[in-house]
Design a protein around this motif. Structure first.
Motif, PDB file in Angstrom:
ATOM      1  N   ASP A  39       0.845  -1.179   0.000  1.00  0.00           N
ATOM      2  CA  ASP A  39       0.000   0.000   0.000  1.00  0.00           C
ATOM      3  C   ASP A  39       0.885   1.235   0.000  1.00  0.00           C
ATOM      4  O   ASP A  39       2.043   1.176   0.427  1.00  0.00           O
ATOM      5  N   THR A  40       0.345   2.342  -0.471  1.00  0.00           N
ATOM      6  CA  THR A  40       1.129   3.569  -0.568  1.00  0.00           C
ATOM      7  C   THR A  40       1.114   4.394   0.710  1.00  0.00           C
ATOM      8  O   THR A  40       1.877   5.341   0.826  1.00  0.00           O
ATOM      9  N   TYR A  41       0.244   4.057   1.665  1.00  0.00           N
ATOM     10  CA  TYR A  41       0.164   4.814   2.916  1.00  0.00           C
ATOM     11  C   TYR A  41       0.291   3.867   4.109  1.00  0.00           C
ATOM     12  O   TYR A  41      -0.196   2.759   4.073  1.00  0.00           O
ATOM     13  N   GLU A  92       9.762   7.971   2.952  1.00  0.00           N
ATOM     14  CA  GLU A  92       8.975   9.015   2.291  1.00  0.00           C
ATOM     15  C   GLU A  92       9.461   9.182   0.858  1.00  0.00           C
ATOM     16  O   GLU A  92      10.650   9.371   0.614  1.00  0.00           O
ATOM     17  N   THR A  93       8.527   9.141  -0.077  1.00  0.00           N
ATOM     18  CA  THR A  93       8.859   9.214  -1.491  1.00  0.00           C
ATOM     19  C   THR A  93       7.660   9.741  -2.267  1.00  0.00           C
ATOM     20  O   THR A  93       6.557   9.822  -1.739  1.00  0.00           O
ATOM     21  N   ARG A  94       7.874  10.033  -3.508  1.00  0.00           N
ATOM     22  CA  ARG A  94       6.781  10.412  -4.403  1.00  0.00           C
ATOM     23  C   ARG A  94       6.497   9.304  -5.417  1.00  0.00           C
ATOM     24  O   ARG A  94       5.620   9.429  -6.240  1.00  0.00           O
ATOM     25  N   LEU A 131       4.329  10.117  -0.244  1.00  0.00           N
ATOM     26  CA  LEU A 131       3.805   8.802   0.121  1.00  0.00           C
ATOM     27  C   LEU A 131       4.767   8.095   1.064  1.00  0.00           C
ATOM     28  O   LEU A 131       5.952   8.395   1.106  1.00  0.00           O
ATOM     29  N   ARG A 132       4.232   7.111   1.796  1.00  0.00           N
ATOM     30  CA  ARG A 132       5.035   6.232   2.648  1.00  0.00           C
ATOM     31  C   ARG A 132       4.631   4.785   2.369  1.00  0.00           C
ATOM     32  O   ARG A 132       3.975   4.143   3.177  1.00  0.00           O
TER      33      ARG A 132
END
Length: 151
Positions: A39-41, A92-94, A131-132
């Protein structure tokens, strides 16, 4: 009716034959990582791994990531007698997509895992939000320490 029964019999036999064959090489079972959930979060601020060896720790992890979700992610059913859970946090990233995690080295005392390098095509899948992402993997149970190679 006769053809229906015959078709059902052939189907059952073919399923049982397939189930008995292993798709992995002998001896590679110890090195296999299987992605269960991503998942992205809900991940951590920094890149890292978390090793979960029991149901209580898995429930605590899902309680943490489900605090702000309604409905929350379902806790997967894991057989902790045979498997252990590895959670990979990308930091943390995009970037939306999680890199593929694989076993790089299998030593006597530890297992070194590493994410795949991001190619130029993957860099196009950049999001404007911060995002995380995280990925939840299972692998056969081992008493070895799991270490992330950040190269």
């Amino acid at each position: 009716m006769k053809y229906c029964l015959y078709s059902l019999l052939v189907f059952c036999i073919s399923c049982n034959c397939y189930k008995g064959k292993s798709q992995q090489k002998p001896g590679s079972q110890e090195q296999e990582l299987t992605l269960i959930i991503s998942d992205t979060y809900g991940g951590e601020e920094k890149e890292g791994v978390l090793t979960i060896r029991d149901k209580k720790a898995l429930n605590a992890f899902f309680a943490k990531i489900n605090r702000t979700r309604k409905p929350g992610l379902a806790v997967p059913q894991i057989d902790f007698d045979n498997d252990l859970v590895i959670v990979y946090f990308m930091g943390e990233t995009r970037q939306e997509e999680l890199p593929v995690l694989s076993v790089q080295e299998l030593g006597e005392e530890r297992v070194i895992i590493s994410p795949a390098n991001i190619t130029a095509g993957d860099k196009e899948k950049i999001n404007s939000a911060l995002l995380r992402p995280f990925g939840l993997y299972i692998m056969p149970r081992t008493g070895k320490e799991v270490v992330l190679n950040k190269e």
